[in-house]
Design an enzyme around this catalytic site. Sequence first.
Site, PDB file in Angstrom:
ATOM      1  N   ASP A 175       0.859  -1.194   0.000  1.00 35.75           N
ATOM      2  CA  ASP A 175       0.000   0.000   0.000  1.00 35.75           C
ATOM      3  C   ASP A 175       0.891   1.238   0.000  1.00 35.75           C
ATOM      4  OD1 ASP A 175      -3.094   0.787   1.505  1.00 35.75           O
ATOM      5  OD2 ASP A 175      -1.540   2.258   1.097  1.00 35.75           O
ATOM      6  N   ASP A 190      -4.015   2.429  -5.024  1.00 35.83           N
ATOM      7  CA  ASP A 190      -2.644   2.407  -4.492  1.00 35.83           C
ATOM      8  C   ASP A 190      -2.294   1.150  -3.709  1.00 35.83           C
ATOM      9  OD1 ASP A 190      -3.976   2.871  -2.038  1.00 35.83           O
ATOM     10  OD2 ASP A 190      -2.273   4.019  -1.288  1.00 35.83           O
ATOM     11  N   GLU A 191      -3.082   0.096  -3.831  1.00 31.17           N
ATOM     12  CA  GLU A 191      -2.741  -1.105  -3.060  1.00 31.17           C
ATOM     13  C   GLU A 191      -3.071  -2.381  -3.823  1.00 31.17           C
ATOM     14  OE1 GLU A 191      -5.527  -2.144   0.274  1.00 31.17           O
ATOM     15  OE2 GLU A 191      -6.421  -0.230  -0.264  1.00 31.17           O
TER      16      GLU A 191
END
Length: 432
Positions: free
Chosen positions: A49, A142-143
């Site tokens: 993340d 974003d992960e």
Amino acid sequence: METRAALLCRDCLARFAAAPGPRPRCRACGSPRVFGHAELDSLAIAHIDCDAFFAAIEKRDNPELADKPVIIGGGKRGVVSTACYIARTYGVRSAMPMFKALEACPDAVVIKPDIEKYSRIGRQIRSMMLDLTPAVEPVSIDEAFLDLSGTERLHGSAPAETLMRFARHVESELDLSVSMGLSYNKFLAKIASDLDKPRGFAVIGQAEVVPFLAGRPIGIIPGVGKVTQERLARDGLRLIADVQRLSDSDLARRYGEEGLRLARLARGEDRRPVKPERETKSISAETTFDEDIADPQRLAPILLRLSEKLALRLRKSGFSARGLTLKMKTSDFRTRTRARSGFPPTQLASRIFDIGREMLVRECDGARFRLIGIGASDLGPAEEADRGDLVDVTAPRDAGVERAIDRLREKFGGDAVMRGLVFGARAEREKH
Ligand code: TTP
Ligand code: MG
């Protein structure tokens, strides 16, 4: 949580034997960022993340912001998307109303989000992940989860070291930092990635899992939201330890299948595989709004336009839809999807809209949406589409109308004609 079989330097990746006493600095480069764990070489499921993702990108792109508190948000949305770690020390958090955030941190620099830029960088990071393993399951912008099993020979390193190299690579190539969790399943990897943020690396091994989970609140279990938490709290279950104390049969008696799931996760058992994003051929249409919308009356016409787009794309690409998926993203960036299948294959906007609207109305539970989309799944050949049968005599007629509209559109462009005509045809039908 840390026993030290071998030590690994997160900066230079040197490996050296642990010795008794306090954790040493790296023997090769002197860095204090030295990591050790007894199970380090046997764990392969990771969750990665990015740190303060939107804010980190803006800081990177404008060095003057480096030491300032930065908040991404505002615009028409009026809430904080994210805050950099400096702003967080003032109490600023994601989803906080902007005026509150500025009360807490009046000197913050506020920047409007540039989602297109962030998505582009998100994709860059994802493609770097795909260099590590094809088993990358994106969770959000974003992960992602990664399954690094069996990649030792390819990379000449155990997953832990491969991940550390990845983090270094992201820092040097993109000037952004990530936090990583490594464990033996997705549930634990996700918890681990949050333990050491920012620039984090944390591991949860088999040996420590039960005592480690015991002290955590039940809310860290996926799917246990506020309402479920309140219900469980009324029954005296607040910590995972409270679940661990009950037998499986007890939990099953109280909460059925969900009780058994809780029991398994409370022991750190999670069999969900890392599902790579498949490059399926899918045809869809979606749109993001300027402001969040909760009202089904306002969402329906948007869905109609999307249904028309989707129908046109199906006709152009020569497919029919045997399944439809409605996708809705809430104001807090959660994605809900609902799917339908089992209807006759179609390319018709009016059919797609009818099916989509039924799903849409069920989802309108007061939540505010920032995006809706409709996609065709289980694609079939165009020839199967809208042939009608004994009970359905309208499909072929509607199909003829929509194809005529396609031709008009090619000639004159614009989509106003279409909506009028589709509805004209429906109104006619409903009269009869
Ligand atoms: P997160 O990973 O939840 O947050 P983050 O990356 O900003 O910070 P952390 O270091 O704690 O991981 O979300 C990723 C991005 O998604 C975030 O940068 C902004 C956006 N986002 C929103 O726009 N609204 C929200 O409520 C949240 C949680 C995230
Ligand atoms: Mg993040």
